[in-house]
Design a protein around this motif. Structure first.
Motif, PDB file in Angstrom:
ATOM      1  N   GLN A 142     -13.931   6.793 -43.999  1.00 26.92           N
ATOM      2  CA  GLN A 142     -12.229   6.490 -43.819  1.00 26.92           C
ATOM      3  C   GLN A 142     -12.025   5.183 -43.558  1.00 26.92           C
ATOM      4  N   TYR A 144      -9.159   3.115 -41.827  1.00 19.37           N
ATOM      5  CA  TYR A 144      -7.821   2.986 -40.734  1.00 19.37           C
ATOM      6  C   TYR A 144      -8.525   1.489 -40.250  1.00 19.37           C
ATOM      7  N   SER A 145      -9.060   1.192 -39.709  1.00 18.09           N
ATOM      8  CA  SER A 145      -9.234   0.679 -38.920  1.00 18.09           C
ATOM      9  C   SER A 145      -9.329  -0.839 -39.118  1.00 18.09           C
ATOM     10  N   GLY A 150      -6.048  -1.664 -34.153  1.00 18.44           N
ATOM     11  CA  GLY A 150      -7.564   0.340 -34.345  1.00 18.44           C
ATOM     12  C   GLY A 150      -6.419   0.866 -33.414  1.00 18.44           C
ATOM     13  N   SER A 151      -6.141   0.912 -32.461  1.00 18.83           N
ATOM     14  CA  SER A 151      -5.550   1.861 -32.086  1.00 18.83           C
ATOM     15  C   SER A 151      -4.251   1.830 -32.141  1.00 18.83           C
ATOM     16  N   TRP A 175     -15.039  -1.254 -38.872  1.00 18.93           N
ATOM     17  CA  TRP A 175     -16.142   0.098 -38.598  1.00 18.93           C
ATOM     18  C   TRP A 175     -15.588   1.155 -39.230  1.00 18.93           C
ATOM     19  N   SER A 177     -16.869   4.055 -41.418  1.00 17.91           N
ATOM     20  CA  SER A 177     -18.643   5.176 -40.710  1.00 17.91           C
ATOM     21  C   SER A 177     -18.767   5.464 -42.255  1.00 17.91           C
ATOM     22  N   TYR A 227     -21.605   1.862 -39.603  1.00 22.10           N
ATOM     23  CA  TYR A 227     -20.650   2.394 -40.055  1.00 22.10           C
ATOM     24  C   TYR A 227     -20.347   0.136 -40.372  1.00 22.10           C
ATOM     25  N   ALA A 384     -20.171   5.148 -28.214  1.00 20.46           N
ATOM     26  CA  ALA A 384     -19.624   4.837 -28.947  1.00 20.46           C
ATOM     27  C   ALA A 384     -18.556   6.192 -28.963  1.00 20.46           C
ATOM     28  N   ILE A 387     -14.987   5.947 -27.927  1.00 16.23           N
ATOM     29  CA  ILE A 387     -14.145   4.706 -29.206  1.00 16.23           C
ATOM     30  C   ILE A 387     -13.833   5.267 -30.091  1.00 16.23           C
ATOM     31  N   LEU A 388     -15.057   5.949 -30.713  1.00 15.11           N
ATOM     32  CA  LEU A 388     -13.769   6.357 -32.074  1.00 15.11           C
ATOM     33  C   LEU A 388     -13.023   7.265 -31.972  1.00 15.11           C
ATOM     34  N   THR A 391      -9.653   5.828 -28.585  1.00  8.22           N
ATOM     35  CA  THR A 391     -10.283   5.943 -27.159  1.00  8.22           C
ATOM     36  C   THR A 391      -9.665   6.604 -26.335  1.00  8.22           C
ATOM     37  N   GLU A 393      -8.205   6.095 -23.539  1.00  8.11           N
ATOM     38  CA  GLU A 393      -7.377   5.644 -22.475  1.00  8.11           C
ATOM     39  C   GLU A 393      -6.333   6.093 -23.710  1.00  8.11           C
ATOM     40  N   ILE A 394      -6.081   6.014 -25.259  1.00  4.10           N
ATOM     41  CA  ILE A 394      -5.552   6.701 -26.131  1.00  4.10           C
ATOM     42  C   ILE A 394      -5.188   8.006 -25.423  1.00  4.10           C
ATOM     43  N   ASN A 397      -3.060   8.513 -23.095  1.00  2.00           N
ATOM     44  CA  ASN A 397      -1.108   8.551 -23.623  1.00  2.00           C
ATOM     45  C   ASN A 397      -1.309   9.704 -23.868  1.00  2.00           C
TER      46      ASN A 397
HETATM   47  C1  LIG Z   1     -19.044   4.468 -33.596  1.00  6.44           C
HETATM   48  C2  LIG Z   1     -17.746   4.501 -34.374  1.00  6.44           C
HETATM   49  C3  LIG Z   1     -16.898   4.601 -35.780  1.00  6.44           C
HETATM   50  C4  LIG Z   1     -16.029   4.336 -36.275  1.00  6.44           C
HETATM   51  N1  LIG Z   1     -15.991   4.944 -37.561  1.00  6.44           N
HETATM   52  C5  LIG Z   1     -14.630   4.676 -37.566  1.00  6.44           C
HETATM   53  C6  LIG Z   1     -14.266   5.665 -39.440  1.00  6.44           C
HETATM   54  O1  LIG Z   1     -14.797   5.743 -40.051  1.00  6.44           O
HETATM   55  N2  LIG Z   1     -13.146   4.942 -39.886  1.00  6.44           N
HETATM   56  C7  LIG Z   1     -12.464   3.752 -38.979  1.00  6.44           C
HETATM   57  O2  LIG Z   1     -11.304   3.533 -39.017  1.00  6.44           O
HETATM   58  N3  LIG Z   1     -12.177   3.113 -37.737  1.00  6.44           N
HETATM   59  C8  LIG Z   1     -13.727   3.878 -37.446  1.00  6.44           C
HETATM   60  N4  LIG Z   1     -13.693   3.369 -35.862  1.00  6.44           N
HETATM   61  C9  LIG Z   1     -13.175   1.543 -35.068  1.00  6.44           C
HETATM   62  C10 LIG Z   1     -12.500   2.890 -34.579  1.00  6.44           C
HETATM   63  O3  LIG Z   1     -10.799   4.295 -34.601  1.00  6.44           O
HETATM   64  C11 LIG Z   1     -11.669   2.126 -33.643  1.00  6.44           C
HETATM   65  O4  LIG Z   1     -12.523   1.344 -32.773  1.00  6.44           O
HETATM   66  C12 LIG Z   1     -11.006   2.769 -32.184  1.00  6.44           C
HETATM   67  O5  LIG Z   1      -9.654   3.172 -32.527  1.00  6.44           O
HETATM   68  C13 LIG Z   1     -10.601   1.596 -31.004  1.00  6.44           C
HETATM   69  O6  LIG Z   1      -9.212   0.725 -31.680  1.00  6.44           O
HETATM   70  P1  LIG Z   1      -9.940  -1.261 -31.601  1.00  6.44           P
HETATM   71  O7  LIG Z   1     -11.650  -1.010 -31.357  1.00  6.44           O
HETATM   72  O8  LIG Z   1      -9.171  -1.710 -32.666  1.00  6.44           O
HETATM   73  O9  LIG Z   1      -9.748  -1.238 -30.215  1.00  6.44           O
HETATM   74  P2  LIG Z   1      -8.046  -1.615 -29.978  1.00  6.44           P
HETATM   75  O10 LIG Z   1      -7.230  -0.748 -30.419  1.00  6.44           O
HETATM   76  O11 LIG Z   1      -8.366  -3.409 -29.752  1.00  6.44           O
HETATM   77  O12 LIG Z   1      -8.555  -1.420 -28.223  1.00  6.44           O
HETATM   78  C14 LIG Z   1      -9.316  -2.213 -27.229  1.00  6.44           C
HETATM   79  C15 LIG Z   1      -9.287  -1.382 -25.279  1.00  6.44           C
HETATM   80  O13 LIG Z   1      -7.647  -1.586 -24.802  1.00  6.44           O
HETATM   81  C16 LIG Z   1      -7.178  -0.245 -25.190  1.00  6.44           C
HETATM   82  N5  LIG Z   1      -5.851   0.164 -25.444  1.00  6.44           N
HETATM   83  C17 LIG Z   1      -5.317   0.096 -26.583  1.00  6.44           C
HETATM   84  N6  LIG Z   1      -4.032   0.448 -26.723  1.00  6.44           N
HETATM   85  C18 LIG Z   1      -3.774   0.910 -25.889  1.00  6.44           C
HETATM   86  C19 LIG Z   1      -2.695   1.511 -25.888  1.00  6.44           C
HETATM   87  N7  LIG Z   1      -1.193   1.577 -25.548  1.00  6.44           N
HETATM   88  N8  LIG Z   1      -2.658   1.943 -23.816  1.00  6.44           N
HETATM   89  C20 LIG Z   1      -3.638   2.222 -22.374  1.00  6.44           C
HETATM   90  N9  LIG Z   1      -5.085   1.187 -23.324  1.00  6.44           N
HETATM   91  C21 LIG Z   1      -5.488   0.784 -24.914  1.00  6.44           C
HETATM   92  C22 LIG Z   1      -8.666   0.910 -25.855  1.00  6.44           C
HETATM   93  O14 LIG Z   1      -8.520   2.630 -24.656  1.00  6.44           O
HETATM   94  C23 LIG Z   1      -9.616   0.241 -25.775  1.00  6.44           C
HETATM   95  O15 LIG Z   1     -10.263   0.561 -24.541  1.00  6.44           O
HETATM   96  C24 LIG Z   1     -15.258   3.686 -35.458  1.00  6.44           C
HETATM   97  C25 LIG Z   1     -15.685   2.973 -34.455  1.00  6.44           C
HETATM   98  C26 LIG Z   1     -16.903   3.314 -33.629  1.00  6.44           C
HETATM   99  C27 LIG Z   1     -16.912   2.326 -32.529  1.00  6.44           C
END
Ligand SMILES: Cc1cc2nc3c(=O)[nH]c(=O)nc-3n(C[C@H](O)[C@H](O)[C@H](O)COP(=O)(O)OP(=O)(O)OC[C@H]3O[C@@H](n4cnc5c(N)ncnc54)[C@H](O)[C@@H]3O)c2cc1C
Length: 408
Positions: A142, A144-145, A150-151, A175, A177, A227, A384, A387-388, A391, A393-394, A397
């Motif tokens: 997938q 996406y990120s 990310g979020s 990231w 997977s 990943y 993890a 987060i995956l 998160t 927090e999201i 929300n």
């Molecule tokens: C083991 C693992 C497997 C994964 N597999 C995949 C995959 O297969 N495909 C894929 O696309 N992605 C994958 N991911 C990525 C995952 O979806 C993202 O890491 C996640 O969505 C968070 O995005 P980010 O890491 O960019 O953190 P950010 O979005 O930068 O967030 C950083 C911090 O800020 C907080 N934050 C951000 N926005 C807000 C808000 N509006 N309100 C409150 N707090 C907020 C977050 O909660 C977090 O603590 C994987 C992640 C992991 C750990």
């Protein structure tokens, strides 16, 4: 309208008989015995539990199950599924987790892509992609990120530019997977202008063998590299591999996110109960002074609280399965499931580490660690899970704004 779109190949006679059983107990016993003997057959003389966390064994067992006929349990028959009711699907998952069978690898394919394709794919796409899920011949990832997305998924910048017969894709995902073993990527790309946010996103089902794709695995805290970073350098994707309309990918992505945070986690929720039972057994056999760890009131209290979480999650999971059967997409409830499960799972293995005491410092895979460090591995891996797939927090929300209607 009701023509057979996808035909499943030959399935194991024993599996066919189990699936066709009219008696619930016969079905349950059949699944239990079949899974145990299949695991024994594949693991040979070694205890499968020591191999259950290894990706190659997980994939081998998953494919074995699918090819024997244990896949697409709930899909409609016209797409090659067994159209089993929810109770039977739950029994299969319970028996799968009861014997501690390895978790599947193609979870994105079966748990996210399949329901999304069934809901949004053209008949031609279902015909082309569903057989690879039935026999597990097509592993999905997938995309996406991205490094700066990310979020806030709507800000993604991997760009797909129109060309004859399709698109040219440039950018980077991270990231992702299982991208190193995946055949296809369920990928979000920007087709609108840079500021178009969710209005300019399209879903492409990218062939991972396409020229211009580079995959670099990233090592995790567990020592595994599940990943990857995925680089797209002028990758051609034909129009036929676009899911839905151009620039209309956001609603498909949101439907897929609903499945991801809802039904996708159901196997893990069912498994939580048997994981808790394993931790209870660990506490019962681990000495603590003159007694056992299970005699410690603090440990008993935490076990009781986790048991409550298991019960609540199971009720939510059953509700989620009922909604899926009615073709409803889970909404904010999916976020409740994801949040509760990921946080309970972390607490469970935190408890496991406390029970292990000084043995907890023996790392995953070490021969002398109890059960080869399976508890330590899970403790590290569960970091993890908050987060995956969005998160915590999201998730909070979404529950607050969409579920409870609180102001943004
Ligand atoms: C083991 C693992 C497997 C994964 N597999 C995949 C995959 O297969 N495909 C894929 O696309 N992605 C994958 N991911 C990525 C995952 O979806 C993202 O890491 C996640 O969505 C968070 O995005 P980010 O890491 O960019 O953190 P950010 O979005 O930068 O967030 C950083 C911090 O800020 C907080 N934050 C951000 N926005 C807000 C808000 N509006 N309100 C409150 N707090 C907020 C977050 O909660 C977090 O603590 C994987 C992640 C992991 C750990």
């Amino acid at each position: 309208m009701n023509r057979q779109v996808v035909t499943r190949g030959h399935i194991d006679d024993e599996v066919a008989a189990i699936i066709a059983a009219t008696d619930d107990d016969v079905f349950r016993r059949g699944v239990r015995d079949w899974l145990a003997s299949a695991l024994q057959r594949l693991a040979g003389s070694t205890d499968w539990r020591t191999r259950a966390i290894r990706r190659d064994f997980r994939l081998e067992f998953e494919t074995y199950l699918c090819r024997a006929g244990f896949s697409a349990l709930g899909w409609p028959r016209r797409y090659g599924g067994h159209a089993l009711d929810l109770a039977r699907q739950a029994v299969f998952l319970e028996e799968h987790s009861r014997i501690e069978a390895p978790l599947p690898v193609n979870m994105i394919g079966h748990g996210i892509v399949a329901p999304t394709l069934l809901a949004h794919g053209s008949e031609e796409q279902k015909e082309r992609f569903l057989p690879g899920l039935l026999d597990n011949g097509t592993i999905w990832c997938q995309g996406y990120s991205e490094p700066s997305t990310g979020s806030d998924l709507a800000s993604l910048s991997t760009r797909a530019t129109r060309c004859e017969g399709g698109y040219r894709v440039n950018g980077q995902k991270i990231w992702t997977s299982f991208a190193d073993v995946a055949h296809r990527c369920f990928c979000l790309v920007r087709t609108g202008d840079a500021g178009s946010r969710h209005r300019g996103i399209t879903v492409l089902l990218v062939d991972m063998k396409s020229p211009g794709i580079t995959v670099t695995p990233i090592r995790q805290i567990t020592g595994d590299a599940d990943y990857c970073a995925v680089f797209f350098d002028d990758v051609f994707v034909p129009d036929t591999d676009r899911l839905g309309e151009e620039n209309a990918g956001w609603s498909i992505a949101m439907a897929a996110a609903g499945f991801e945070r809802g039904t996708y986690f159901i196997p893990r929720i069912v498994r939580l109960r048997s994981e808790l039972e394993q931790i209870v057994r660990l506490a019962a056999r681990t000495p603590r002074g003159d007694a056992r760890a299970i005699d410690d009131p603090r440990i008993r209290l935490e076990i009781g609280e986790l048991l409550n979480d298991c019960t609540a999650l199971r009720a939510l999971a059953d509700d989620m399965l009922r909604r899926t059967a009615r073709n409803e997409t889970p909404g904010a409830e999916g976020s409740v499931v994801k949040l509760l499960w990921s946080e309970a799972h972390q607490r469970l293995y935190q408890l496991g580490m406390e029970i292990l005491g000084t043995d907890a410092i023996l790392g995953p895979g070490e021969e002398c660690a109890p059960r080869h460090g399976a508890v330590q591995f899970q403790f590290l891996w569960t970091r993890a899970e908050t987060i995956l797939a969005g998160t915590s927090e999201i998730m909070r929300n979404i529950i607050a704004e969409r579920g409870l209607g609180l102001p943004r």
